[in-house]
Design a protein around this motif. Structure first.
Motif, PDB file in Angstrom:
ATOM      1  N   ASN A  24       0.830  -1.210   0.000  1.00 12.16           N
ATOM      2  CA  ASN A  24       0.000   0.000   0.000  1.00 12.16           C
ATOM      3  C   ASN A  24       0.865   1.262   0.000  1.00 12.16           C
ATOM      4  N   ILE A  25       1.903   1.266   0.811  1.00 10.70           N
ATOM      5  CA  ILE A  25       2.796   2.430   0.897  1.00 10.70           C
ATOM      6  C   ILE A  25       3.466   2.682  -0.449  1.00 10.70           C
ATOM      7  N   ILE A  26       4.000   1.631  -1.052  1.00  8.01           N
ATOM      8  CA  ILE A  26       4.714   1.774  -2.323  1.00  8.01           C
ATOM      9  C   ILE A  26       3.770   2.175  -3.447  1.00  8.01           C
ATOM     10  N   ASN A  27       2.567   1.636  -3.454  1.00 11.37           N
ATOM     11  CA  ASN A  27       1.584   2.019  -4.476  1.00 11.37           C
ATOM     12  C   ASN A  27       1.227   3.507  -4.400  1.00 11.37           C
ATOM     13  N   GLN A  28       1.279   4.076  -3.211  1.00 14.63           N
ATOM     14  CA  GLN A  28       0.935   5.487  -3.029  1.00 14.63           C
ATOM     15  C   GLN A  28       2.146   6.418  -3.128  1.00 14.63           C
ATOM     16  N   LEU A  29       3.329   5.849  -3.233  1.00 10.72           N
ATOM     17  CA  LEU A  29       4.562   6.626  -3.255  1.00 10.72           C
ATOM     18  C   LEU A  29       4.672   7.465  -4.529  1.00 10.72           C
ATOM     19  N   ASN A  30       4.905   8.763  -4.359  1.00 13.98           N
ATOM     20  CA  ASN A  30       5.123   9.655  -5.494  1.00 13.98           C
ATOM     21  C   ASN A  30       6.579   9.493  -5.929  1.00 13.98           C
ATOM     22  N   SER A  71       9.996  -8.488   0.037  1.00 12.72           N
ATOM     23  CA  SER A  71       9.068  -8.228  -1.068  1.00 12.72           C
ATOM     24  C   SER A  71       8.841  -6.735  -1.285  1.00 12.72           C
ATOM     25  N   ALA A  72       9.019  -5.918  -0.240  1.00 16.38           N
ATOM     26  CA  ALA A  72       8.843  -4.475  -0.396  1.00 16.38           C
ATOM     27  C   ALA A  72       9.880  -3.918  -1.369  1.00 16.38           C
ATOM     28  N   TYR A  73      11.087  -4.449  -1.307  1.00 13.12           N
ATOM     29  CA  TYR A  73      12.140  -3.982  -2.219  1.00 13.12           C
ATOM     30  C   TYR A  73      11.847  -4.414  -3.657  1.00 13.12           C
TER      31      TYR A  73
END
Length: 169
Positions: free
Chosen positions: A109-115, A137-139
């Motif tokens: 969710n954080i990465i999908n919203q990251l500008n 997996s986040a990386y």
């Protein structure tokens, strides 16, 4: 006269991205339903619903919750859904799985919203050392998002990086 020491890393175009900076505060809780099962193996609907209705859900206020069953019971999907209806008003995030699954979903969710606009055509370092549990997996999710726009992607610290990707010219 001594030569002035110049910090080439500080004056470079490198941008360091540290996922730890995005780590959301809040307790991570594993909610194991095995204790609500008959002999920790059989879900009796009437008893299970009574446990769900009588449980104090306020205690999960602001928590991230991983729903699981640590016994070898076969759990119908509606059981997790029923628990979710009670948890939803209190928990920040609910997943079915373990703590690693929970962290993966949080960071997805954080990465999908990251500008990522600031990383366009720039060399990016993904900071590797972390004091918080950042899932591997986040990386991989982050690389998939950055690769189409970054000039290069490195992993580690500015003083010792591992090159991962370089855009073709």
């Amino acid at each position: 006269m001594a030569e002035e020491i110049i910090n080439r890393v500080a004056s470079s175009k490198l941008i360091t991205l540290d996922l730890e900076d995005f780590y959301p505060e809040g307790n991570r809780v594993v909610f194991d339903i095995k204790d609500w099962l008959f002999k920790e193996i059989i879900l009796k609907e009437k008893d299970f619903r009574a446990f769900v209705n009588d449980h104090n859900w306020n205690q999960y206020q602001g928590n991230y919750v991983a729903l699981t069953c640590s016994s070898d019971a076969i759990i119908p999907s509606w059981a997790y859904l029923l628990i979710t209806t009670k948890l939803a008003p209190f928990a920040k995030k609910i997943v079915v799985g373990n703590l690693e699954t929970l962290e993966t979903v949080i960071f997805e969710n954080i990465i999908n919203q990251l500008n990522i606009a600031i990383f366009k055509d720039k060399p990016v370092i993904l900071k590797g050392c972390s004091n918080k549990p950042i899932p591997a997996s986040a990386y991989t999710l982050l690389i998939q998002k950055l690769q189409p726009i970054a000039k290069s992607i490195l992993f580690g610290e500015a003083c010792s990086t591992v090159p991962l990707y370089k855009a073709s010219k």
